[in-house]
Motif scaffolding. Structure first.
Motif, PDB file in Angstrom:
ATOM      1  N   ALA A  47     -42.444-113.530 -51.462  1.00  0.00           N
ATOM      2  CA  ALA A  47     -43.661-113.872 -50.715  1.00  0.00           C
ATOM      3  C   ALA A  47     -43.575-115.280 -50.167  1.00  0.00           C
ATOM      4  O   ALA A  47     -43.744-116.265 -50.899  1.00  0.00           O
ATOM      5  CB  ALA A  47     -44.888-113.728 -51.620  1.00  0.00           C
ATOM      6  N   MET A  48     -43.303-115.349 -48.893  1.00  0.00           N
ATOM      7  CA  MET A  48     -43.298-116.618 -48.176  1.00  0.00           C
ATOM      8  C   MET A  48     -44.471-116.635 -47.203  1.00  0.00           C
ATOM      9  O   MET A  48     -45.253-117.590 -47.150  1.00  0.00           O
ATOM     10  CB  MET A  48     -41.971-116.763 -47.408  1.00  0.00           C
ATOM     11  N   THR A  49     -44.601-115.581 -46.397  1.00  0.00           N
ATOM     12  CA  THR A  49     -45.551-115.552 -45.286  1.00  0.00           C
ATOM     13  C   THR A  49     -46.995-115.718 -45.752  1.00  0.00           C
ATOM     14  O   THR A  49     -47.406-115.155 -46.768  1.00  0.00           O
ATOM     15  CB  THR A  49     -45.395-114.221 -44.515  1.00  0.00           C
ATOM     16  N   GLU A  50     -47.742-116.514 -44.974  1.00  0.00           N
ATOM     17  CA  GLU A  50     -49.174-116.731 -45.245  1.00  0.00           C
ATOM     18  C   GLU A  50     -49.946-116.512 -43.951  1.00  0.00           C
ATOM     19  O   GLU A  50     -49.342-116.511 -42.862  1.00  0.00           O
ATOM     20  CB  GLU A  50     -49.398-118.164 -45.742  1.00  0.00           C
ATOM     21  N   PRO A  51     -51.282-116.400 -44.042  1.00  0.00           N
ATOM     22  CA  PRO A  51     -52.043-116.201 -42.799  1.00  0.00           C
ATOM     23  C   PRO A  51     -51.761-117.289 -41.761  1.00  0.00           C
ATOM     24  O   PRO A  51     -51.727-117.016 -40.578  1.00  0.00           O
ATOM     25  CB  PRO A  51     -53.498-116.245 -43.276  1.00  0.00           C
ATOM     26  N   GLU A  52     -51.498-118.519 -42.205  1.00  0.00           N
ATOM     27  CA  GLU A  52     -51.243-119.607 -41.247  1.00  0.00           C
ATOM     28  C   GLU A  52     -49.774-120.021 -41.203  1.00  0.00           C
ATOM     29  O   GLU A  52     -49.433-121.065 -40.649  1.00  0.00           O
ATOM     30  CB  GLU A  52     -52.076-120.848 -41.627  1.00  0.00           C
ATOM     31  N   ALA A  53     -48.922-119.275 -41.845  1.00  0.00           N
ATOM     32  CA  ALA A  53     -47.496-119.640 -41.865  1.00  0.00           C
ATOM     33  C   ALA A  53     -46.635-118.386 -41.858  1.00  0.00           C
ATOM     34  O   ALA A  53     -46.415-117.770 -42.908  1.00  0.00           O
ATOM     35  CB  ALA A  53     -47.179-120.486 -43.100  1.00  0.00           C
TER      36      ALA A  53
ATOM     37  N   ILE B 215     -46.445-123.563 -45.057  1.00  0.00           N
ATOM     38  CA  ILE B 215     -47.103-122.867 -46.175  1.00  0.00           C
ATOM     39  C   ILE B 215     -48.096-123.789 -46.892  1.00  0.00           C
ATOM     40  O   ILE B 215     -47.845-124.991 -47.036  1.00  0.00           O
ATOM     41  CB  ILE B 215     -46.097-122.254 -47.199  1.00  0.00           C
ATOM     42  N   ARG B 216     -49.231-123.179 -47.306  1.00  0.00           N
ATOM     43  CA  ARG B 216     -50.304-123.963 -47.923  1.00  0.00           C
ATOM     44  C   ARG B 216     -50.578-123.556 -49.371  1.00  0.00           C
ATOM     45  O   ARG B 216     -51.388-124.208 -50.045  1.00  0.00           O
ATOM     46  CB  ARG B 216     -51.603-123.790 -47.117  1.00  0.00           C
ATOM     47  N   THR B 217     -49.966-122.500 -49.837  1.00  0.00           N
ATOM     48  CA  THR B 217     -50.173-122.098 -51.235  1.00  0.00           C
ATOM     49  C   THR B 217     -49.769-123.277 -52.113  1.00  0.00           C
ATOM     50  O   THR B 217     -48.684-123.842 -51.953  1.00  0.00           O
ATOM     51  CB  THR B 217     -49.351-120.836 -51.577  1.00  0.00           C
ATOM     52  N   ASN B 218     -50.690-123.635 -53.008  1.00  0.00           N
ATOM     53  CA  ASN B 218     -50.533-124.880 -53.750  1.00  0.00           C
ATOM     54  C   ASN B 218     -50.085-124.630 -55.195  1.00  0.00           C
ATOM     55  O   ASN B 218     -50.550-123.683 -55.840  1.00  0.00           O
ATOM     56  CB  ASN B 218     -51.895-125.603 -53.719  1.00  0.00           C
ATOM     57  N   ALA B 219     -49.188-125.488 -55.679  1.00  0.00           N
ATOM     58  CA  ALA B 219     -48.750-125.407 -57.080  1.00  0.00           C
ATOM     59  C   ALA B 219     -49.015-126.747 -57.748  1.00  0.00           C
ATOM     60  O   ALA B 219     -48.612-127.789 -57.232  1.00  0.00           O
ATOM     61  CB  ALA B 219     -47.266-125.085 -57.141  1.00  0.00           C
ATOM     62  N   ARG B 220     -49.722-126.685 -58.893  1.00  0.00           N
ATOM     63  CA  ARG B 220     -50.041-127.927 -59.605  1.00  0.00           C
ATOM     64  C   ARG B 220     -49.589-127.766 -61.047  1.00  0.00           C
ATOM     65  O   ARG B 220     -49.840-126.731 -61.674  1.00  0.00           O
ATOM     66  CB  ARG B 220     -51.566-128.148 -59.552  1.00  0.00           C
ATOM     67  N   ARG B 221     -48.896-128.799 -61.564  1.00  0.00           N
ATOM     68  CA  ARG B 221     -48.442-128.696 -62.944  1.00  0.00           C
ATOM     69  C   ARG B 221     -49.574-129.052 -63.890  1.00  0.00           C
ATOM     70  O   ARG B 221     -50.306-130.019 -63.656  1.00  0.00           O
ATOM     71  CB  ARG B 221     -47.242-129.622 -63.178  1.00  0.00           C
ATOM     72  N   ASP B 222     -49.702-128.266 -64.962  1.00  0.00           N
ATOM     73  CA  ASP B 222     -50.700-128.545 -65.983  1.00  0.00           C
ATOM     74  C   ASP B 222     -50.035-128.315 -67.342  1.00  0.00           C
ATOM     75  O   ASP B 222     -49.990-127.173 -67.833  1.00  0.00           O
ATOM     76  CB  ASP B 222     -51.913-127.620 -65.788  1.00  0.00           C
ATOM     77  N   GLY B 223     -49.467-129.379 -67.924  1.00  0.00           N
ATOM     78  CA  GLY B 223     -48.768-129.256 -69.213  1.00  0.00           C
ATOM     79  C   GLY B 223     -47.578-128.320 -69.098  1.00  0.00           C
ATOM     80  O   GLY B 223     -46.697-128.525 -68.264  1.00  0.00           O
ATOM     81  N   ASP B 224     -47.619-127.256 -69.910  1.00  0.00           N
ATOM     82  CA  ASP B 224     -46.502-126.310 -69.938  1.00  0.00           C
ATOM     83  C   ASP B 224     -46.632-125.219 -68.896  1.00  0.00           C
ATOM     84  O   ASP B 224     -45.929-124.205 -68.967  1.00  0.00           O
ATOM     85  CB  ASP B 224     -46.444-125.630 -71.319  1.00  0.00           C
TER      86      ASP B 224
ATOM     87  N   ILE C 247     -50.114-124.063 -62.022  1.00  0.00           N
ATOM     88  CA  ILE C 247     -51.287-123.310 -61.553  1.00  0.00           C
ATOM     89  C   ILE C 247     -51.127-123.098 -60.051  1.00  0.00           C
ATOM     90  O   ILE C 247     -50.987-124.066 -59.285  1.00  0.00           O
ATOM     91  CB  ILE C 247     -52.597-124.069 -61.828  1.00  0.00           C
ATOM     92  N   LEU C 248     -51.125-121.834 -59.641  1.00  0.00           N
ATOM     93  CA  LEU C 248     -50.925-121.507 -58.219  1.00  0.00           C
ATOM     94  C   LEU C 248     -52.231-121.042 -57.592  1.00  0.00           C
ATOM     95  O   LEU C 248     -52.977-120.259 -58.187  1.00  0.00           O
ATOM     96  CB  LEU C 248     -49.884-120.398 -58.051  1.00  0.00           C
ATOM     97  N   ASN C 249     -52.485-121.527 -56.382  1.00  0.00           N
ATOM     98  CA  ASN C 249     -53.662-121.104 -55.615  1.00  0.00           C
ATOM     99  C   ASN C 249     -53.262-120.900 -54.158  1.00  0.00           C
ATOM    100  O   ASN C 249     -52.594-121.766 -53.574  1.00  0.00           O
ATOM    101  CB  ASN C 249     -54.762-122.176 -55.670  1.00  0.00           C
ATOM    102  N   GLY C 250     -53.678-119.784 -53.596  1.00  0.00           N
ATOM    103  CA  GLY C 250     -53.380-119.540 -52.179  1.00  0.00           C
ATOM    104  C   GLY C 250     -53.388-118.066 -51.852  1.00  0.00           C
ATOM    105  O   GLY C 250     -53.855-117.242 -52.648  1.00  0.00           O
ATOM    106  N   GLN C 251     -52.884-117.773 -50.662  1.00  0.00           N
ATOM    107  CA  GLN C 251     -52.856-116.375 -50.228  1.00  0.00           C
ATOM    108  C   GLN C 251     -51.545-116.079 -49.512  1.00  0.00           C
ATOM    109  O   GLN C 251     -51.072-116.892 -48.716  1.00  0.00           O
ATOM    110  CB  GLN C 251     -54.030-116.111 -49.282  1.00  0.00           C
ATOM    111  N   LYS C 252     -50.965-114.939 -49.828  1.00  0.00           N
ATOM    112  CA  LYS C 252     -49.719-114.519 -49.182  1.00  0.00           C
ATOM    113  C   LYS C 252     -49.966-113.213 -48.449  1.00  0.00           C
ATOM    114  O   LYS C 252     -50.869-112.446 -48.822  1.00  0.00           O
ATOM    115  CB  LYS C 252     -48.622-114.321 -50.234  1.00  0.00           C
ATOM    116  N   MET C 253     -49.168-112.962 -47.422  1.00  0.00           N
ATOM    117  CA  MET C 253     -49.340-111.676 -46.737  1.00  0.00           C
ATOM    118  C   MET C 253     -47.997-111.073 -46.350  1.00  0.00           C
ATOM    119  O   MET C 253     -46.974-111.760 -46.382  1.00  0.00           O
ATOM    120  CB  MET C 253     -50.266-111.821 -45.532  1.00  0.00           C
ATOM    121  N   TYR C 254     -48.041-109.784 -45.997  1.00  0.00           N
ATOM    122  CA  TYR C 254     -46.858-109.007 -45.599  1.00  0.00           C
ATOM    123  C   TYR C 254     -45.751-109.052 -46.655  1.00  0.00           C
ATOM    124  O   TYR C 254     -44.576-109.153 -46.296  1.00  0.00           O
ATOM    125  CB  TYR C 254     -46.272-109.513 -44.276  1.00  0.00           C
ATOM    126  N   SER C 255     -46.114-109.037 -47.912  1.00  0.00           N
ATOM    127  CA  SER C 255     -45.081-109.085 -48.940  1.00  0.00           C
ATOM    128  C   SER C 255     -44.698-107.647 -49.330  1.00  0.00           C
ATOM    129  O   SER C 255     -45.524-106.897 -49.868  1.00  0.00           O
ATOM    130  CB  SER C 255     -45.589-109.876 -50.148  1.00  0.00           C
TER     131      SER C 255
END
Ligand SMILES: Cc1cc2nc3c(=O)[nH]c(=O)nc-3n(C[C@H](O)[C@H](O)[C@H](O)COP(=O)(O)OP(=O)(O)OC[C@H]3O[C@@H](n4cnc5c(N)ncnc54)[C@H](O)[C@@H]3O)c2cc1C
Length: 402
Positions: free
Chosen positions: A140-146, A153-162, A165-173
């Motif tokens: 999953a690479m493709t997004e509504p705006e990418a 790509i705008r899907t966001n990844a944030r580290r939280d300890g171990d 946390i991923l937030n975003g939307q993917k399409m055509y996967s």
């Protein structure tokens, strides 16, 4: 074209040919008529799983363990990518949609093989070495705006300890609704541009992963292409492909990882177009040989010229795909060759299907004829893994850097 092929490749092509005739084509036509993917619990998939097909191209578990000890990360079997290209062509000759629906790592395999640590390769790919149940993976690479511009790509990844946390939307996967895991490309910081890109493995059942929509496609309906949301999706820290070091070595590594994945998959997708074109060519050839109207001798000459052009386009496209795959097998840079194959083959294949339709005339567009379906199937090849315009950009960048 006669190629010198090793026994492994010959057997793999033979297997896909026999599966193609008996299963891929009838199941592909059925899925197209019913406008739905082949269900994941279809007995055919069980048969594929028990045949060992899912582990094709992965090497053995023992290989991975041996490589792990020696520090070697290269593919152990020579000719793997050439074999993959030939399988893609042969399978798509019977049905491109049904081929992509087959259980196995699919588009999820190349990023794990190219970017993953040996521990990750073993952890995520071992499930494809069992033969008890069919298993899929997705990419999953493709997004509504990418779409074409993957740098956006705008899907966001944030580290939280171990965890991440991923937030975003993917399409055509492709195959994501039934996937055991999906390789998700995300950014740790939009401001960093391409240097912020990372690849994560999101496993089935992860809270916050939700399929939003399955597309109704004009063709290649035997497999699902879907959008999904990642809503505070927590995944283990170890699911960052390649680990932190992979990305810190060089700024753009995440983006480069994605690109190296495309360099592996573009010749394969291009070869799928060749398979479809070959199927159209065979229909036209059979028609000219057996059913061409006796009174149309004048038109026959044009049909023969078209057949010759079709044959030439198929051969040239195949040579480009084989060159790109062969460079990859040798561990040599293949971006130029991969994009050239992807840029050249799909429009050529579209033209081949068009010529075949011309030759058959009314019979070519009949709804119950295979040619009409091939014409719908082949268009997607032009879009998947980067459109012609995008390939031209990659090609020109590679030429200029020389
Ligand atoms: C059947 C199918 C299966 C797919 N499977 C997957 C999958 O498994 N995983 C995945 O991540 N994605 C998948 N995709 C998505 C596919 O890779 C994208 O559709 C493709 O990259 C194009 O993106 P887009 O549709 O957003 O088009 P856009 O990027 O919006 O492009 C629209 C048009 O503008 C042109 N264009 C865009 N930018 C430029 C430029 N800079 N210069 C010139 N022309 C430009 C394009 O060539 C195209 O003609 C799939 C798509 C299809 C159709």
């Amino acid at each position: 074209m006669e190629l010198f092929l090793d026994d492994h490749t010959k057997k793999a092509i033979e297997l896909i040919r026999s599966l193609g005739k008996e299963y891929l084509r009838p199941l592909g036509i059925e899925a197209d008529t019913l406008a739905r993917a082949i269900p994941p619990d279809h007995p055919f998939f069980q048969l594929i799983a028990s045949s060992g097909y899912m582990s094709r191209g992965l090497g053995s578990a023992q290989d991975t363990a041996t490589k792990s000890k020696s520090g070697d990360t290269k593919n152990s079997r020579p000719g793997t990518w050439v074999c993959n290209v030939l399988i893609a062509e042969e399978g798509s000759y019977w049905d491109r949609g049904a081929l992509v629906s087959l259980p196995g790592p699919g588009l999820g395999g190349p990023p794990v093989l190219q970017m993953g640590t040996l521990e990750q390769q073993s952890r995520f790919l071992s499930v494809f070495r069992q033969r008890e149940r069919p298993v899929w993976a997705a990419f999953a690479m493709t997004e509504p705006e990418a779409g074409s511009d993957v740098a956006r790509i705008r899907t966001n990844a944030r580290r939280d300890g171990d965890e991440w946390i991923l937030n975003g939307q993917k399409m055509y996967s492709s195959n994501s609704p039934r996937a055991e895991w999906v390789v998700v490309f995300a950014t740790i910081d939009i401001e960093l541009g391409r240097a912020g890109h990372r690849a994560f493995v999101v496993e089935r059942g992860t809270k916050g992963f939700e399929i939003l929509r399955i597309e109704h496609k004009m063709g290649i309906r035997a497999y699902e292409t879907a959008s999904f949301a990642l809503d505070n999706c927590r995944i283990p820290y170890e699911n960052l492909l390649g680990g932190e070091n992979y990305y810190s070595e060089k700024g753009k590594k995440g983006f480069e990882g994605a690109m190296s994945t495309f360099n592996a998959t573009r010749p394969i997708v291009a070869a799928m177009g060749i398979g479809i074109a070959r199927a159209a060519y065979d229909i036209a050839l059979k028609f000219v040989e057996e059913d061409y109207p006796k009174h149309a001798a004048g038109r026959l000459r044009k049909a023969l010229e078209q057949l010759a052009a079709m044959q030439r386009k198929i051969m040239l496209s195949r040579l480009l795909c084989l060159k790109a795959a062969s460079l990859l097998d040798q561990g040599k840079p293949n971006a130029l060759a991969a994009s050239s194959a992807k840029q050249y083959a799909p429009p050529m294949c579209l033209e081949v299907v068009e010529h075949a339709t011309d030759i058959l005339g009314e019979a070519g567009i009949a709804k119950d004829g295979l040619l009409e379906k091939l014409a719908r199937d082949v268009k997607a090849i032009d879009i998947v893994e980067g459109t012609q315009q995008i390939q031209r950009r990659v090609i020109s960048k590679n030429i200029i850097s020389r």
